[in-house]
Design a protein around this motif. Structure first.
Motif, PDB file in Angstrom:
ATOM      1  N   CYS A 151     -24.773  18.958  21.822  1.00  0.00           N
ATOM      2  CA  CYS A 151     -24.331  19.914  22.827  1.00  0.00           C
ATOM      3  C   CYS A 151     -23.011  20.560  22.418  1.00  0.00           C
ATOM      4  O   CYS A 151     -22.846  21.784  22.490  1.00  0.00           O
ATOM      5  CB  CYS A 151     -24.177  19.214  24.176  1.00  0.00           C
ATOM      6  SG  CYS A 151     -23.621  20.284  25.523  1.00  0.00           S
ATOM      7  N   CYS A 197     -23.142  29.809  36.356  1.00  0.00           N
ATOM      8  CA  CYS A 197     -22.823  29.778  34.925  1.00  0.00           C
ATOM      9  C   CYS A 197     -23.368  31.023  34.231  1.00  0.00           C
ATOM     10  O   CYS A 197     -22.707  31.610  33.365  1.00  0.00           O
ATOM     11  CB  CYS A 197     -23.408  28.511  34.297  1.00  0.00           C
ATOM     12  SG  CYS A 197     -23.170  28.388  32.502  1.00  0.00           S
ATOM     13  N   THR A 212     -29.349  23.790  40.810  1.00  0.00           N
ATOM     14  CA  THR A 212     -29.381  24.826  39.774  1.00  0.00           C
ATOM     15  C   THR A 212     -28.735  26.132  40.213  1.00  0.00           C
ATOM     16  O   THR A 212     -28.641  27.068  39.412  1.00  0.00           O
ATOM     17  CB  THR A 212     -30.834  25.093  39.317  1.00  0.00           C
ATOM     18  OG1 THR A 212     -31.654  25.366  40.453  1.00  0.00           O
ATOM     19  CG2 THR A 212     -31.382  23.903  38.571  1.00  0.00           C
ATOM     20  N   GLN A 235     -32.908  26.723  33.227  1.00  0.00           N
ATOM     21  CA  GLN A 235     -32.876  27.859  32.306  1.00  0.00           C
ATOM     22  C   GLN A 235     -33.220  29.157  33.027  1.00  0.00           C
ATOM     23  O   GLN A 235     -32.635  30.213  32.750  1.00  0.00           O
ATOM     24  CB  GLN A 235     -33.855  27.618  31.150  1.00  0.00           C
ATOM     25  CG  GLN A 235     -33.827  28.685  30.059  1.00  0.00           C
ATOM     26  CD  GLN A 235     -32.561  28.642  29.227  1.00  0.00           C
ATOM     27  OE1 GLN A 235     -31.856  27.634  29.212  1.00  0.00           O
ATOM     28  NE2 GLN A 235     -32.263  29.726  28.536  1.00  0.00           N
ATOM     29  N   ALA A 286     -26.222  26.629  37.822  1.00  0.00           N
ATOM     30  CA  ALA A 286     -26.647  27.312  36.599  1.00  0.00           C
ATOM     31  C   ALA A 286     -26.605  28.824  36.794  1.00  0.00           C
ATOM     32  O   ALA A 286     -26.261  29.571  35.874  1.00  0.00           O
ATOM     33  CB  ALA A 286     -28.060  26.870  36.212  1.00  0.00           C
ATOM     34  N   GLY A 322     -20.055  25.118  31.532  1.00  0.00           N
ATOM     35  CA  GLY A 322     -20.574  24.129  30.591  1.00  0.00           C
ATOM     36  C   GLY A 322     -20.861  22.802  31.264  1.00  0.00           C
ATOM     37  O   GLY A 322     -21.815  22.098  30.898  1.00  0.00           O
ATOM     38  N   CYS A 363     -24.193  22.902  32.754  1.00  0.00           N
ATOM     39  CA  CYS A 363     -25.242  22.822  31.735  1.00  0.00           C
ATOM     40  C   CYS A 363     -25.589  21.376  31.407  1.00  0.00           C
ATOM     41  O   CYS A 363     -26.674  21.079  30.906  1.00  0.00           O
ATOM     42  CB  CYS A 363     -24.795  23.547  30.457  1.00  0.00           C
ATOM     43  SG  CYS A 363     -24.712  25.338  30.636  1.00  0.00           S
ATOM     44  N   MET A 378     -29.095  23.835  29.342  1.00  0.00           N
ATOM     45  CA  MET A 378     -28.950  22.826  28.334  1.00  0.00           C
ATOM     46  C   MET A 378     -29.043  21.435  28.921  1.00  0.00           C
ATOM     47  O   MET A 378     -28.560  21.206  29.996  1.00  0.00           O
ATOM     48  CB  MET A 378     -27.593  22.925  27.646  1.00  0.00           C
ATOM     49  CG  MET A 378     -27.359  24.212  26.888  1.00  0.00           C
ATOM     50  SD  MET A 378     -25.847  24.169  26.029  1.00  0.00           S
ATOM     51  CE  MET A 378     -25.938  25.747  25.262  1.00  0.00           C
ATOM     52  N   TRP A 403     -33.711  21.841  22.638  1.00  0.00           N
ATOM     53  CA  TRP A 403     -33.278  20.884  23.655  1.00  0.00           C
ATOM     54  C   TRP A 403     -34.422  19.961  24.055  1.00  0.00           C
ATOM     55  O   TRP A 403     -34.205  18.787  24.338  1.00  0.00           O
ATOM     56  CB  TRP A 403     -32.760  21.634  24.881  1.00  0.00           C
ATOM     57  CG  TRP A 403     -31.585  22.493  24.566  1.00  0.00           C
ATOM     58  CD1 TRP A 403     -31.569  23.854  24.446  1.00  0.00           C
ATOM     59  CD2 TRP A 403     -30.254  22.061  24.279  1.00  0.00           C
ATOM     60  NE1 TRP A 403     -30.311  24.288  24.125  1.00  0.00           N
ATOM     61  CE2 TRP A 403     -29.479  23.208  24.015  1.00  0.00           C
ATOM     62  CE3 TRP A 403     -29.643  20.813  24.228  1.00  0.00           C
ATOM     63  CZ2 TRP A 403     -28.130  23.146  23.700  1.00  0.00           C
ATOM     64  CZ3 TRP A 403     -28.296  20.750  23.919  1.00  0.00           C
ATOM     65  CH2 TRP A 403     -27.557  21.900  23.654  1.00  0.00           C
ATOM     66  N   LEU A 405     -30.233  30.266  35.032  1.00  0.00           N
ATOM     67  CA  LEU A 405     -29.200  30.737  34.105  1.00  0.00           C
ATOM     68  C   LEU A 405     -29.457  32.197  33.739  1.00  0.00           C
ATOM     69  O   LEU A 405     -28.538  33.030  33.770  1.00  0.00           O
ATOM     70  CB  LEU A 405     -29.202  29.860  32.853  1.00  0.00           C
ATOM     71  CG  LEU A 405     -28.005  30.003  31.901  1.00  0.00           C
ATOM     72  CD1 LEU A 405     -26.753  29.401  32.520  1.00  0.00           C
ATOM     73  CD2 LEU A 405     -28.309  29.319  30.578  1.00  0.00           C
ATOM     74  N   TRP A 430     -22.304  24.671  21.389  1.00  0.00           N
ATOM     75  CA  TRP A 430     -21.314  25.561  21.994  1.00  0.00           C
ATOM     76  C   TRP A 430     -20.293  26.045  20.967  1.00  0.00           C
ATOM     77  O   TRP A 430     -19.802  27.182  21.054  1.00  0.00           O
ATOM     78  CB  TRP A 430     -20.605  24.861  23.147  1.00  0.00           C
ATOM     79  CG  TRP A 430     -21.398  24.840  24.420  1.00  0.00           C
ATOM     80  CD1 TRP A 430     -21.933  23.748  25.045  1.00  0.00           C
ATOM     81  CD2 TRP A 430     -21.761  25.960  25.235  1.00  0.00           C
ATOM     82  NE1 TRP A 430     -22.606  24.125  26.186  1.00  0.00           N
ATOM     83  CE2 TRP A 430     -22.516  25.475  26.328  1.00  0.00           C
ATOM     84  CE3 TRP A 430     -21.523  27.344  25.138  1.00  0.00           C
ATOM     85  CZ2 TRP A 430     -23.014  26.316  27.312  1.00  0.00           C
ATOM     86  CZ3 TRP A 430     -22.035  28.177  26.124  1.00  0.00           C
ATOM     87  CH2 TRP A 430     -22.769  27.658  27.192  1.00  0.00           C
ATOM     88  N   CYS A 441     -18.376  19.140  27.287  1.00  0.00           N
ATOM     89  CA  CYS A 441     -19.668  18.484  27.059  1.00  0.00           C
ATOM     90  C   CYS A 441     -19.607  16.965  27.191  1.00  0.00           C
ATOM     91  O   CYS A 441     -20.406  16.361  27.898  1.00  0.00           O
ATOM     92  CB  CYS A 441     -20.212  18.859  25.679  1.00  0.00           C
ATOM     93  SG  CYS A 441     -21.016  20.469  25.635  1.00  0.00           S
TER      94      CYS A 441
END
Length: 502
Positions: free
Chosen positions: A440, A73, A67, A196, A70, A169, A172, A1, A420, A199, A444, A118
């Motif tokens: 955002c 996450c 990342t 992404q 990510a 989060g 993200c 995100m 996005w 993730l 969520w 966020c």
């Protein structure tokens, strides 16, 4: 995100790369040259090339290191799927009684934690730096996983999942911001797509590990990933954009040299960032005034609508509870194996999606995505209905795997990334800050509602009714995209704003 801060950086970069401005040339020492001429970025890059082209490897290394957060996450998001139907594998590993309602909270509290961070993480990243903010998030990440690892009650699971959701989060928001601010425009798209991709790889890793180890061991392995991120990312530079925002030009120059190489003349790029930041400051205005414009109102309708249909398609229910879905389907295939196939399909489709998103229009991909998602959720509803009341699928109970995989493939091409991607395109720079954070948060919250009440929905209307509800939302989403979502590909921000103001 991505969020408003990412969009601000991308918009600034786009402004610098697509407009010809009267720009003061700087010498290698940083002093302004007396003559002022109109010059494009292409010419500046050409001049830089006389000293040497920017190195790409340091940018890729920094982007991949960022990342890794990510990936951590993704392991949080995928953790609840190996827990099995109503958390049976979690109960077995920890020997703690967990009711179906309690397990739904364990699965969904992560999204609530992600929504809570966020807005604060954006402020923190502006206050102490993008790099420092991400490194600090390793602390709650580790605390959250330790609570899960040593849980002796459902309450500890609640706190652990919420705290790991907060950290996940935060990545993200902060990781896309970091990659947007460190990369050259020509590789910004590639670096941005890594988030992404990592993730989904994290989700797949959870699925695979969940098939070979118990939930307690999976939690320990998941807790190690944030530490690996810390070790790799600690040695990466802060973004030059952050240093310029703080007025520290020496540090910005040093950071850019580390990212581009010492044979590259960084002064022209620093000047572009200065002008973009100055333009952002000049364009500041109160949200109360800007929200009254037709373009802003339409932008919020489009943004919130896309986020609503993204989540109400049921995608997070599929990701969080894929093993549970296959168990209820009575598939002859092992549920964990089916989940791994779903996760692998998602990784591959996200990778392929990054190759075509910029080549095809936003509307056509959104429309194709939501139409197929509507058909697949409708088909899944029919499948589960037949499993319960007929014998039509008795010999092919593995059939649920097909619509689930097709759903995720088209989601990854359209309704996954494009909402996005369109956010910086449909909002004027002055509104992006509020719009980004609020969109955002809204996303969520919708994810929380879907994942929290998925178990309640299946209990109330069975699995077939649940998927038909998702299908109904997708059907409404088709009308929404057709009548309200504009095409933004190939249009300047001014063109889009003019169209929305009509």
């Amino acid at each position: 995100m991505v969020t408003d801060f990412v969009w601000e950086a991308e918009n600034a970069a786009a402004t610098c790369s697509t407009t010809d401005e009267s720009t003061p040339l700087l010498s290698a020492s940083g002093q302004a040259m007396p003559e002022k001429i109109t010059i494009s970025q292409q010419t500046l890059v050409s001049n830089n090339g006389q000293l040497g082209k920017a190195k790409k490897l340091p940018q890729y290394m920094a982007g991949i290191a960022a990342t890794l957060g990510a990936l951590a996450c993704g392991m949080v998001l995928g953790w609840s799927s190996p827990a099995g139907e109503n958390g049976v594998n979690l109960i077995s590993a920890y020997n703690i009684p967990i009711s179906p309602a309690e397990f739904s909270w364990i699965g969904s509290l992560t999204t609530l934690g992600a929504g809570a961070i966020c807005i604060p993480i954006g402020m923190l990243a502006d206050l102490i730096g993008r790099k420092t903010a991400m490194l600090i998030m390793v602390v709650p990440f580790t605390v959250g996983w330790l609570l899960i690892i040593f849980s002796n009650s459902v309450l500890m699971f609640y706190f652990g999942r919420f705290i790991t959701g907060v950290s996940g989060g935060a990545f993200c928001v902060a990781a896309p911001l970091y990659t947007a601010e460190i990369s050259e425009s020509e590789i910004r798209g590639a670096l941005g797509s890594y988030f992404q991709l990592m993730l989904t790889i994290g989700i797949l890793i959870s699925y695979v590990l969940g098939d070979v180890v118990d939930m307690w061991t999976l939690s320990i392995i998941s807790a190690v990933m944030p530490l690996i991120f810390f070790g790799a990312f600690f040695f990466m530079p802060e973004t030059p954009v952050y240093y310029l925002k703080k007025g520290n030009e020496a540090a910005a120059r040093k950071s850019l040299i580390r990212l581009r190489g010492d044979q590259y003349n960084v002064e022209a790029e620093l000047q572009q960032h200065r002008e973009a930041l100055e333009e952002t400051r000049r364009s500041g205005a109160s949200f109360a005034v800007l929200i009254k414009s037709p373009a802003a109102k339409k932008g919020f309708i489009i943004a919130y609508g896309l986020m609503l249909f993204q989540q109400m398609s049921g995608v997070n229910s599929i990701i969080f509870y894929s093993s549970d879905i296959f168990t209820k389907a009575g598939s002859s295939m092992k549920p964990s194996t089916a989940s791994i196939i779903v996760g692998a399909v998602q990784v591959i489709s996200v990778f392929l999606g990054t190759l075509v998103i910029d080549k095809l229009g936003r509307r056509i991909l959104l429309m194709a995505s939501i139409v197929v998602m509507f058909l697949m959720t409708l088909l899944l509803g029919i499948y589960f209905y037949c499993i319960k009341f007929t014998t039509a699928f008795d010999d092919i109970k593995w059939f649920a795997l097909i619509p689930l995989c097709v759903f995720l493939i088209l989601f990854s091409f359209g309704f996954g990334p494009i909402p996005w991607m369109m956010m910086p395109e449909i909002f004027a720079p002055e509104v992006k800050g509020v719009a980004g954070s609020s969109a955002c948060l809204f996303n969520w919250l919708m994810a929380f509602i879907v994942t929290k009440f998925y178990s309640d929905m299946t209990a109330a209307v069975d699995s077939y009714g649940t998927f038909w509800i998702f299908s109904l939302f997708c059907a409404i989403g088709i009308l929404f995209v057709y009548f309200l979502v504009p095409e933004t590909k190939g249009k300047s921000l001014d063109q889009i704003q003019k169209e929305l103001n009509r």
